[in-house]
Scaffold this active site. Structure first.
Site, short mmCIF file in Angstrom:
data_model
loop_
_atom_site.label_atom_id
_atom_site.label_comp_id
_atom_site.label_asym_id
_atom_site.label_seq_id
_atom_site.Cartn_x
_atom_site.Cartn_y
_atom_site.Cartn_z
N THR A 198 -24.02 -18.64 -3.98
CA THR A 198 -23.81 -20.02 -4.45
C THR A 198 -22.98 -20.01 -5.73
OG1 THR A 198 -25.88 -20.75 -3.46
CG2 THR A 198 -25.02 -22.08 -5.29
N THR A 202 -25.70 -11.21 -19.79
CA THR A 202 -26.07 -9.80 -19.60
C THR A 202 -26.20 -9.49 -18.12
OG1 THR A 202 -27.21 -9.78 -21.72
CG2 THR A 202 -27.87 -8.08 -20.13
N CYS A 260 -31.27 -23.62 3.79
CA CYS A 260 -31.10 -24.42 2.59
C CYS A 260 -31.34 -25.89 2.88
CB CYS A 260 -29.69 -24.23 2.03
SG CYS A 260 -29.12 -22.55 2.17
N1 PLP Z 1 -22.55 -19.31 1.80
C1 PLP Z 1 -23.10 -19.11 3.01
C2 PLP Z 1 -22.23 -19.14 4.23
C3 PLP Z 1 -24.48 -18.88 3.13
O1 PLP Z 1 -25.01 -18.68 4.34
C4 PLP Z 1 -25.27 -18.87 1.96
C5 PLP Z 1 -26.74 -18.70 2.04
O2 PLP Z 1 -27.37 -19.12 2.99
C6 PLP Z 1 -24.64 -19.05 0.72
C7 PLP Z 1 -23.28 -19.27 0.68
C8 PLP Z 1 -25.42 -19.03 -0.56
O3 PLP Z 1 -25.76 -17.71 -0.94
P1 PLP Z 1 -27.00 -17.45 -1.91
O4 PLP Z 1 -28.23 -17.62 -1.10
O5 PLP Z 1 -26.81 -16.05 -2.40
O6 PLP Z 1 -26.90 -18.44 -3.01
#
Ligand code: PLP
Length: 390
Positions: free
Chosen positions: A71, A236, A323
């Site tokens: 993210t 850090t 998500c």
């Molecule tokens: N991008 C994609 C295509 C994802 O599937 C995800 C997580 O499900 C993310 C970004 C976000 O990654 P993170 O969980 O490390 O924030």
């Protein structure tokens, strides 16, 4: 029997990754910026991991910026690049099926005065390179198209998109969070200027990711207050997490070289699900899809109900992306692919991992038709259509 088929949400941390990180929670506690023996150990470990991540994606170690997640990498790629290119233009191109960490960032940038084109996709979730080309103007500063979609697993024609953006001198970012460690990824072949990845999708720890930033691309840091990561990301370094990502990258490279073997299991599952009950549609591209992704829509049933019933049988699956599984909106990805609200609500994602066995796949093939039959028998939608299909 417990079956975990939600690897697209997260993967279990590999034992070897856990072992590699352990010393950095104990004996080696130094800050990687400190100029003494403890700091040196931490710095050496961070730099070794940078090399391992770079090797996995065909990059140079200096082009890797560690972040706290996929993210953050996506936020940094979009904001960090377009903020620094305001003098060149204010137009961004992305697709309608990106992960929320790209889409919401694009929406945020729209509020700041940037213009965003959200490219449509076809019924399989594919972006057309021709559409990308048509959308580029002299004001375009960034194109961001994901390598593979997290819900339906469709793999985009990324090399073609990369080639044409490079020819038009527009920066190209790809969210490769779902593909790094799963299929070969090469920033040179993709002509990518920026690429996001996340450790917990490749058997590494949660809370650590990386952004590849091609040499010469200016990235404005989202965070201020330190010159870590070459001034591109203050704070850090998460030494243990970074070491874990490095080890996960090393193991992934090995695994990919040995030749991954998930497709056969995936296709067995798809075949078994489609023949186990009627009124089921495979979502995503039949061939150009992630080796571990199965996504289907089941008529007259809510995806959430299937997930709960499968969970009761010890099978971990998901409906839509993890998500968004707490909100009840239908998947933006499935709607963009032209599915009805009803079918979009009835989606079920089963994502396989490197330890998934044939016995686990067969367990799902046996259990799912019963779950579908039970839910259809209770479904007012199925009753309205006067069919109760199993
Ligand atoms: N991008 C994609 C295509 C994802 O599937 C995800 C997580 O499900 C993310 C970004 C976000 O990654 P993170 O969980 O490390 O924030």
């Amino acid at each position: 029997m417990k079956v975990y088929l939600d690897h697209a949400a997260t993967t279990p941390c590999d034992e070897r990754v856990i072992a590699a990180t352990q010393p950095f929670f104990g004996r080696y506690y130094g800050n990687a910026s400190s100029q003494h023996w403890q700091g040196e150990v931490a710095r050496a470990a961070v730099e070794a991991a940078r090399g391992q991540v770079a090797d996995l994606i065909g990059a140079n170690a200096k082009e890797i910026v560690f972040t706290s997640s996929g993210t953050e990498a996506n936020n940094a790629a979009l904001k960090g690049v377009v903020w620094g290119r305001r003098d060149k233009g204010n137009h961004i191109i992305t697709s309608a099926i990106e992960h929320h960490s790209v889409l919401e960032t694009a929406k945020f940038l729209e509020k700041e005065g940037f213009e965003v084109t959200y490219l449509p996709v076809d019924e399989y979730g594919m972006v057309s390179p021709k559409d990308v080309e048509k959308a580029i103007t002299e004001r375009t500063v960034l194109v961001s198209v994901m390598h593979a979609n997290n819900e339906v697993g469709t793999i985009q024609p990324i090399e073609e998109i990369g080639r044409l953006t490079r020819a038009r001198k527009v920066y190209f970012h790809t969210d490769a969070v779902q593909t790094v460690g799963s299929v070969p990824v090469d920033v040179e072949k993709f002509s990518a200027d920026l690429l996001s990845l996340s450790a917990h999708k490749l058997y590494g720890p949660k809370g650590v990711g990386a952004l590849y930033v091609r040499k010469g691309v200016f990235l404005q840091s989202l965070l201020h207050g330190g010159d870590q990561e070459g001034g591109r990301r203050a704070g850090t370094e998460n030494v243990a997490g970074i070491v874990g990502l490095g080890e996960a990258a090393r193991l992934a490279l090995q695994w990919l070289k040995e030749g991954a073997h998930l497709e056969a299991l995936r296709d067995r599952l798809i075949k078994g699900i489609l023949s186990g009950a009627s009124g089921i549609k495979l979502n995503g591209h039949p061939v150009r899809r992630l080796p571990g992704n199965v996504n289907v829509s089941v008529e007259y049933i809510e995806g959430e109900s299937m997930v709960l019933h499968l969970d009761a049988a010890g099978i971990a699956a998901s409906s839509g992306s993890a998500c968004s599984s707490t909100d009840l909106k239908p998947s933006h990805v499935l709607l963009a692919m032209g599915l009805s609200h009803e079918l979009a609500h009835g989606s079920l994602r089963l994502s396989l991992g490197k330890d998934t066995s044939e016995a686990e796949i067969d367990r799902v093939i046996t259990v799912l038709p019963g779950v579908i039959g039970k839910l259809r028998a209770m479904s007012p939608l199925a009753a309205k259509k006067e069919v109760v299909r199993v």
